[in-house]
Design a protein around this motif. Structure first.
Motif, mmCIF file in Angstrom:
data_model
loop_
_atom_site.group_PDB
_atom_site.id
_atom_site.type_symbol
_atom_site.label_atom_id
_atom_site.label_comp_id
_atom_site.label_asym_id
_atom_site.label_seq_id
_atom_site.Cartn_x
_atom_site.Cartn_y
_atom_site.Cartn_z
ATOM 1 N N ALA A 1 -11.443 -8.248 12.016
ATOM 2 C CA ALA A 1 -11.713 -7.871 13.408
ATOM 3 C C ALA A 1 -10.615 -6.938 13.932
ATOM 4 O O ALA A 1 -10.902 -5.960 14.637
ATOM 5 C CB ALA A 1 -11.827 -9.109 14.283
ATOM 6 N N ALA A 2 -9.367 -7.225 13.586
ATOM 7 C CA ALA A 2 -8.255 -6.380 14.033
ATOM 8 C C ALA A 2 -8.374 -4.978 13.438
ATOM 9 O O ALA A 2 -8.114 -3.984 14.118
ATOM 10 C CB ALA A 2 -6.919 -7.020 13.642
ATOM 11 N N GLU A 3 -8.764 -4.897 12.182
ATOM 12 C CA GLU A 3 -8.939 -3.585 11.553
ATOM 13 C C GLU A 3 -10.084 -2.816 12.198
ATOM 14 O O GLU A 3 -9.986 -1.604 12.408
ATOM 15 C CB GLU A 3 -9.166 -3.750 10.046
ATOM 16 C CG GLU A 3 -7.913 -4.195 9.323
ATOM 17 C CD GLU A 3 -8.149 -4.567 7.870
ATOM 18 O OE1 GLU A 3 -9.322 -4.730 7.452
ATOM 19 O OE2 GLU A 3 -7.149 -4.717 7.138
ATOM 20 N N ASN B 1 -1.992 -7.274 10.303
ATOM 21 C CA ASN B 1 -1.461 -8.538 9.774
ATOM 22 C C ASN B 1 -0.404 -9.144 10.690
ATOM 23 O O ASN B 1 -0.351 -10.356 10.875
ATOM 24 C CB ASN B 1 -0.903 -8.342 8.362
ATOM 25 C CG ASN B 1 -2.011 -8.238 7.344
ATOM 26 O OD1 ASN B 1 -2.802 -9.156 7.179
ATOM 27 N ND2 ASN B 1 -2.087 -7.093 6.674
ATOM 28 N N VAL B 2 0.410 -8.299 11.284
ATOM 29 C CA VAL B 2 1.427 -8.780 12.223
ATOM 30 C C VAL B 2 0.748 -9.372 13.451
ATOM 31 O O VAL B 2 1.108 -10.450 13.922
ATOM 32 C CB VAL B 2 2.387 -7.635 12.623
ATOM 33 C CG1 VAL B 2 3.318 -8.067 13.747
ATOM 34 C CG2 VAL B 2 3.180 -7.158 11.420
ATOM 35 N N ARG B 3 -0.261 -8.671 13.970
ATOM 36 C CA ARG B 3 -0.976 -9.170 15.151
ATOM 37 C C ARG B 3 -1.692 -10.479 14.843
ATOM 38 O O ARG B 3 -1.696 -11.400 15.662
ATOM 39 C CB ARG B 3 -1.978 -8.118 15.643
ATOM 40 C CG ARG B 3 -2.751 -8.557 16.858
ATOM 41 C CD ARG B 3 -1.833 -8.751 18.069
ATOM 42 N NE ARG B 3 -2.591 -9.193 19.211
ATOM 43 C CZ ARG B 3 -2.200 -10.167 20.034
ATOM 44 N NH1 ARG B 3 -1.037 -10.770 19.863
ATOM 45 N NH2 ARG B 3 -2.950 -10.517 21.040
ATOM 46 N N VAL B 4 -2.282 -10.589 13.658
ATOM 47 C CA VAL B 4 -2.969 -11.827 13.281
ATOM 48 C C VAL B 4 -1.969 -12.974 13.169
ATOM 49 O O VAL B 4 -2.252 -14.089 13.619
ATOM 50 C CB VAL B 4 -3.778 -11.631 11.980
ATOM 51 C CG1 VAL B 4 -4.231 -12.967 11.404
ATOM 52 C CG2 VAL B 4 -4.983 -10.733 12.249
ATOM 53 N N ASP B 5 -0.800 -12.734 12.619
ATOM 54 C CA ASP B 5 0.231 -13.778 12.571
ATOM 55 C C ASP B 5 0.557 -14.278 13.975
ATOM 56 O O ASP B 5 0.703 -15.486 14.199
ATOM 57 C CB ASP B 5 1.502 -13.258 11.893
ATOM 58 C CG ASP B 5 1.344 -13.086 10.394
ATOM 59 O OD1 ASP B 5 0.432 -13.715 9.813
ATOM 60 O OD2 ASP B 5 2.130 -12.320 9.808
#
Length: 144
Positions: free
Chosen positions: A97-99, A107-111
């Motif tokens: 979804a972020a992509e 990946n940073v935002r998902v973390d």
């Protein structure tokens, strides 16, 4: 501010929304209340750009939502039926979804989201194995 002006939506010549006009001001919290079939979900699906209206205008801070590049990235929508891939993990769903939203460093935002929404303990679990509550939290994190 989001302005909806003379919004119309029809399916096979059957009107679903007619002459819908209202304004949502920044920081305002609103609720859509109405009978089944009144167009609440349709309106939200149009605002989230899941479907295109038959006619009318929608602007966000004076820009047409269909041409404003930053509108979709800033819009979050959690529908009743969550758009999650059941065989993918929580993390995989959030990264995907972020992509799609072209988030810088997905990946940073998902973390950050996993931590913020207390999803770290289930981040490697496939969506299909989760309770409805965990799936809803994942959907909210995805919309955030």
């Amino acid at each position: 501010m989001i302005q909806i002006d003379q919004l119309h939506f029809s399916i096979h010549s059957t009107p679903i929304l007619q002459n819908l006009t209202f304004t949502l001001n920044a920081g305002e919290i609103v609720g859509f209340v109405g009978n089944n079939g009144a167009g609440k979900t349709t309106t939200l699906e149009i605002l989230s750009q899941c479907i295109v209206p038959t006619s009318g205008n929608i602007t966000c801070n004076g820009k047409d939502i269909w041409t404003a590049d930053d509108y979709r990235r800033s819009m979050g929508y959690v529908p009743d039926q969550l758009p999650l891939y059941p065989n993918a993990t929580v993390r995989e769903n959030l990264v995907y979804a972020a992509e799609l939203r072209q988030v810088t460093s997905p990946n940073v935002r998902v973390d950050e989201l996993l931590e913020e929404f207390h999803l770290s303990t289930v981040s490697r679990s496939p969506i299909r194995t989760l309770s409805k509550g965990w799936r809803q939290w994942t959907g909210i994190a995805q919309a955030w």
